[in-house]
Design a protein around this motif. Structure first.
Motif, PDB file in Angstrom:
ATOM      1  N   ASP A  95       0.846  -1.187   0.000  1.00  0.00           N
ATOM      2  CA  ASP A  95       0.000   0.000   0.000  1.00  0.00           C
ATOM      3  C   ASP A  95       0.884   1.240   0.000  1.00  0.00           C
ATOM      4  OD1 ASP A  95       0.828   0.543   2.637  1.00  0.00           O
ATOM      5  OD2 ASP A  95      -1.000  -0.238   3.525  1.00  0.00           O
ATOM      6  N   GLN A  96       0.267   2.406   0.063  1.00  0.00           N
ATOM      7  CA  GLN A  96       1.043   3.654  -0.049  1.00  0.00           C
ATOM      8  C   GLN A  96       2.004   3.868   1.118  1.00  0.00           C
ATOM      9  OE1 GLN A  96      -1.605   6.988  -0.137  1.00  0.00           O
ATOM     10  NE2 GLN A  96      -2.682   6.383   1.734  1.00  0.00           N
ATOM     11  N   PHE A  97       1.744   3.220   2.250  1.00  0.00           N
ATOM     12  CA  PHE A  97       2.606   3.380   3.422  1.00  0.00           C
ATOM     13  C   PHE A  97       3.664   2.291   3.512  1.00  0.00           C
ATOM     14  CE2 PHE A  97      -1.607   5.049   4.488  1.00  0.00           C
ATOM     15  CZ  PHE A  97      -1.286   6.389   4.589  1.00  0.00           C
ATOM     16  N   GLY A  98       3.481   1.218   2.769  1.00  0.00           N
ATOM     17  CA  GLY A  98       4.396   0.086   2.795  1.00  0.00           C
ATOM     18  C   GLY A  98       3.895  -0.999   3.730  1.00  0.00           C
ATOM     19  N   VAL A  99       3.920  -2.218   3.260  1.00  0.00           N
ATOM     20  CA  VAL A  99       3.478  -3.368   4.042  1.00  0.00           C
ATOM     21  C   VAL A  99       4.662  -4.317   4.168  1.00  0.00           C
ATOM     22  CG1 VAL A  99       1.867  -5.301   4.160  1.00  0.00           C
ATOM     23  CG2 VAL A  99       1.127  -3.139   3.162  1.00  0.00           C
TER      24      VAL A  99
ATOM     25  N   THR B  42      12.826  -9.904   5.971  1.00  0.00           N
ATOM     26  CA  THR B  42      11.652  -9.049   6.066  1.00  0.00           C
ATOM     27  C   THR B  42      11.841  -7.900   5.084  1.00  0.00           C
ATOM     28  OG1 THR B  42      11.353  -9.613   8.388  1.00  0.00           O
ATOM     29  CG2 THR B  42      10.245  -7.633   7.603  1.00  0.00           C
ATOM     30  N   ILE B  43      10.841  -7.709   4.227  1.00  0.00           N
ATOM     31  CA  ILE B  43      10.905  -6.638   3.229  1.00  0.00           C
ATOM     32  C   ILE B  43       9.665  -5.759   3.360  1.00  0.00           C
ATOM     33  CG2 ILE B  43      12.291  -7.996   1.616  1.00  0.00           C
ATOM     34  CD1 ILE B  43       9.662  -8.376   0.001  1.00  0.00           C
ATOM     35  N   LYS B  44       9.749  -4.563   2.849  1.00  0.00           N
ATOM     36  CA  LYS B  44       8.593  -3.667   2.828  1.00  0.00           C
ATOM     37  C   LYS B  44       8.286  -3.332   1.376  1.00  0.00           C
ATOM     38  CE  LYS B  44       7.803  -0.538   5.938  1.00  0.00           C
ATOM     39  NZ  LYS B  44       7.811   0.663   6.795  1.00  0.00           N
ATOM     40  N   ILE B  45       7.033  -3.527   0.988  1.00  0.00           N
ATOM     41  CA  ILE B  45       6.598  -3.205  -0.369  1.00  0.00           C
ATOM     42  C   ILE B  45       5.667  -2.008  -0.295  1.00  0.00           C
ATOM     43  CG2 ILE B  45       5.376  -4.004  -2.416  1.00  0.00           C
ATOM     44  CD1 ILE B  45       6.269  -6.836  -1.714  1.00  0.00           C
ATOM     45  N   ARG B  46       6.046  -0.987  -1.036  1.00  0.00           N
ATOM     46  CA  ARG B  46       5.270   0.249  -1.056  1.00  0.00           C
ATOM     47  C   ARG B  46       4.685   0.441  -2.442  1.00  0.00           C
ATOM     48  NH1 ARG B  46       9.064   3.343   0.730  1.00  0.00           N
ATOM     49  NH2 ARG B  46       8.478   3.009   2.891  1.00  0.00           N
ATOM     50  N   PHE B  47       3.377   0.604  -2.528  1.00  0.00           N
ATOM     51  CA  PHE B  47       2.684   0.856  -3.793  1.00  0.00           C
ATOM     52  C   PHE B  47       2.714   2.346  -4.090  1.00  0.00           C
ATOM     53  CE2 PHE B  47      -1.394   1.654  -6.102  1.00  0.00           C
ATOM     54  CZ  PHE B  47      -1.045   1.017  -7.272  1.00  0.00           C
ATOM     55  N   THR B  48       3.304   2.723  -5.207  1.00  0.00           N
ATOM     56  CA  THR B  48       3.432   4.149  -5.542  1.00  0.00           C
ATOM     57  C   THR B  48       2.486   4.607  -6.643  1.00  0.00           C
ATOM     58  OG1 THR B  48       5.198   3.690  -7.141  1.00  0.00           O
ATOM     59  CG2 THR B  48       5.861   4.161  -4.848  1.00  0.00           C
ATOM     60  N   ASN B  49       1.786   3.663  -7.267  1.00  0.00           N
ATOM     61  CA  ASN B  49       0.813   3.995  -8.319  1.00  0.00           C
ATOM     62  C   ASN B  49       1.443   4.828  -9.437  1.00  0.00           C
ATOM     63  OD1 ASN B  49      -1.674   3.752  -9.534  1.00  0.00           O
ATOM     64  ND2 ASN B  49      -2.526   5.582  -8.549  1.00  0.00           N
TER      65      ASN B  49
END
Length: 99
Positions: free
Chosen positions: A7-11, A86-93
């Motif tokens: 998501d926009q904040f990072g998951v 552990t990774i963080k995925i951030r959606f930037t659209n």
């Protein structure tokens, strides 16, 4: 690779990777990816056939684990060919043009 978009904040997610010996796992299926390709086999393999490799579906996560295994880190610790991070995925659209 199939990955969630976050998501926009990072998951945060646990990323698991394992390397195996192609010579040991290789199969010679009667399958031509150029003509017989569809989405389903990339997720699950080919029904009743050894493709994409000779391992059981879900390997190595299809095995029972010792009672001492309490985390992914415990699971991969004995193996040199496995890692978890552990990774963080951030959606930037945004769309990035290919060059």
């Amino acid at each position: 690779m199939l990955v969630p978009k976050g998501d926009q904040f990072g998951v945060e997610y646990d990323l698991f990777a394992m390397l195996s010996d192609h010579e040991q796992d290789r199969v010679n299926p009667l399958f031509d990816e150029r003509t017989d390709c569809n989405d389903a086999h990339s997720f699950c393999g080919l029904r009743d056939r050894t493709y994409p490799d000779a391992r059981n579906m879900g390997f190595p996560l299809d095995r029972r684990v010792a009672n001492t295994v309490r985390s992914f880190q415990d699971f991969v610790a004995p193996y040199q060919n496995m890692r978890v991070a552990t990774i963080k995925i951030r959606f930037t659209n945004t769309v990035v043009e290919r060059t």
